[in-house]
Design a protein around this motif. Structure first.
Motif, PDB file in Angstrom:
ATOM      1  N   MET A  82     -14.757  20.320  -9.419  1.00  0.00           N
ATOM      2  CA  MET A  82     -13.461  20.583 -10.049  1.00  0.00           C
ATOM      3  C   MET A  82     -12.498  19.423  -9.798  1.00  0.00           C
ATOM      4  N   ARG A  83     -12.508  18.898  -8.589  1.00  0.00           N
ATOM      5  CA  ARG A  83     -11.629  17.781  -8.233  1.00  0.00           C
ATOM      6  C   ARG A  83     -11.949  16.558  -9.089  1.00  0.00           C
ATOM      7  N   GLU A  84     -13.226  16.256  -9.260  1.00  0.00           N
ATOM      8  CA  GLU A  84     -13.628  15.115 -10.082  1.00  0.00           C
ATOM      9  C   GLU A  84     -13.242  15.326 -11.549  1.00  0.00           C
ATOM     10  N   ASP A  85     -13.437  16.534 -12.045  1.00  0.00           N
ATOM     11  CA  ASP A  85     -13.052  16.841 -13.425  1.00  0.00           C
ATOM     12  C   ASP A  85     -11.550  16.689 -13.620  1.00  0.00           C
ATOM     13  N   LEU A  86     -10.781  17.133 -12.643  1.00  0.00           N
ATOM     14  CA  LEU A  86      -9.329  17.031 -12.714  1.00  0.00           C
ATOM     15  C   LEU A  86      -8.880  15.574 -12.696  1.00  0.00           C
ATOM     16  N   LYS A  87      -9.496  14.761 -11.853  1.00  0.00           N
ATOM     17  CA  LYS A  87      -9.169  13.334 -11.815  1.00  0.00           C
ATOM     18  C   LYS A  87      -9.398  12.690 -13.177  1.00  0.00           C
ATOM     19  N   GLN A  88     -10.538  12.992 -13.763  1.00  0.00           N
ATOM     20  CA  GLN A  88     -10.876  12.419 -15.072  1.00  0.00           C
ATOM     21  C   GLN A  88      -9.881  12.874 -16.131  1.00  0.00           C
ATOM     22  N   GLU A  89      -9.528  14.125 -16.111  1.00  0.00           N
ATOM     23  CA  GLU A  89      -8.572  14.653 -17.086  1.00  0.00           C
ATOM     24  C   GLU A  89      -7.192  14.028 -16.899  1.00  0.00           C
ATOM     25  N   LEU A  90      -6.760  13.864 -15.663  1.00  0.00           N
ATOM     26  CA  LEU A  90      -5.464  13.225 -15.391  1.00  0.00           C
ATOM     27  C   LEU A  90      -5.466  11.771 -15.850  1.00  0.00           C
ATOM     28  N   TYR A  91      -6.538  11.081 -15.613  1.00  0.00           N
ATOM     29  CA  TYR A  91      -6.665   9.691 -16.033  1.00  0.00           C
ATOM     30  C   TYR A  91      -6.540   9.587 -17.557  1.00  0.00           C
ATOM     31  N   GLN A  92      -7.248  10.442 -18.273  1.00  0.00           N
ATOM     32  CA  GLN A  92      -7.186  10.426 -19.737  1.00  0.00           C
ATOM     33  C   GLN A  92      -5.786  10.787 -20.223  1.00  0.00           C
ATOM     34  N   ASP A 137      -5.758   3.862  -9.475  1.00  0.00           N
ATOM     35  CA  ASP A 137      -6.407   3.705  -8.173  1.00  0.00           C
ATOM     36  C   ASP A 137      -5.657   4.479  -7.099  1.00  0.00           C
ATOM     37  N   ASN A 138      -4.320   4.392  -7.133  1.00  0.00           N
ATOM     38  CA  ASN A 138      -3.516   5.138  -6.158  1.00  0.00           C
ATOM     39  C   ASN A 138      -3.701   6.642  -6.321  1.00  0.00           C
ATOM     40  N   VAL A 139      -3.736   7.095  -7.583  1.00  0.00           N
ATOM     41  CA  VAL A 139      -3.938   8.533  -7.842  1.00  0.00           C
ATOM     42  C   VAL A 139      -5.296   8.973  -7.314  1.00  0.00           C
ATOM     43  N   MET A 140      -6.300   8.140  -7.573  1.00  0.00           N
ATOM     44  CA  MET A 140      -7.651   8.473  -7.114  1.00  0.00           C
ATOM     45  C   MET A 140      -7.699   8.516  -5.583  1.00  0.00           C
ATOM     46  N   LYS A 141      -7.013   7.593  -4.930  1.00  0.00           N
ATOM     47  CA  LYS A 141      -6.980   7.582  -3.472  1.00  0.00           C
ATOM     48  C   LYS A 141      -6.230   8.806  -2.958  1.00  0.00           C
ATOM     49  N   TRP A 142      -5.152   9.166  -3.661  1.00  0.00           N
ATOM     50  CA  TRP A 142      -4.340  10.306  -3.257  1.00  0.00           C
ATOM     51  C   TRP A 142      -5.115  11.599  -3.361  1.00  0.00           C
ATOM     52  N   ALA A 143      -5.897  11.730  -4.439  1.00  0.00           N
ATOM     53  CA  ALA A 143      -6.640  12.968  -4.662  1.00  0.00           C
ATOM     54  C   ALA A 143      -7.765  13.019  -3.669  1.00  0.00           C
TER      55      ALA A 143
END
Length: 143
Positions: A82-92, A137-143
């Motif tokens: 779920m976390r990975e899916d959310l990261k991808q969705e936020l990025y898009q 990158d910062n968002v990914m590190k934060w998540a």
């Protein structure tokens, strides 16, 4: 001791149930030229009914086939997915928002300034792309 050749069970009809009464009358008044016995009639009726069904629909399933309860590892894997899916969705979503903002800015500029805007846009895009990559990158590190 010899093995049984036959298995039997009792079949009861409720005379208060109209369906049971109807079936009871049919079985008691069978044409003996067509059916040798009540037993043969019931066997053929069961065979006709069962032939349209699968064994899984008619029989109880084994207790071993039940799904195992969720384990802590299952929940952790689900959470990570779920976390990975959310990261991808936020990025898009961020990319869509940035593109929308850029298009709005271009549409607001007068036509005479379009060439300057195009040049500035190219520089701006490079800066924004670098900034957006850093932000992602910062968002990914934060998540």
């Amino acid at each position: 001791m010899a093995r049984k050749q036959y298995e039997q069970f009792c079949l009861r009809f409720s005379m208060e149930n109209p369906t049971h009464v109807k079936l009871f009358r049919i079985i008691n008044n069978l044409d003996s030229d067509i059916y040798r016995s009540k037993n043969q009639f019931i066997m053929e009726a069961l065979e006709a009914y069962v032939s349209g069904k699968s064994i899984d629909e008619l029989c109880k399933k084994e207790k071993q086939e039940k799904e195992a309860p969720l384990t802590k590892q299952d929940l952790l894997e689900f959470g990570n997915q779920m976390r990975e899916d959310l990261k991808q969705e936020l990025y898009q979503e961020m990319l869509v928002r940035i593109a929308d903002t850029m298009m709005s800015a271009i549409m607001r500029q007068p036509n005479g300034m379009q060439e300057q805007a195009d040049q500035a846009e190219t520089v701006s895009q490079k800066k924004e792309q670098t900034a957006s990559e850093e932000m992602v990158d910062n968002v990914m590190k934060w998540a």
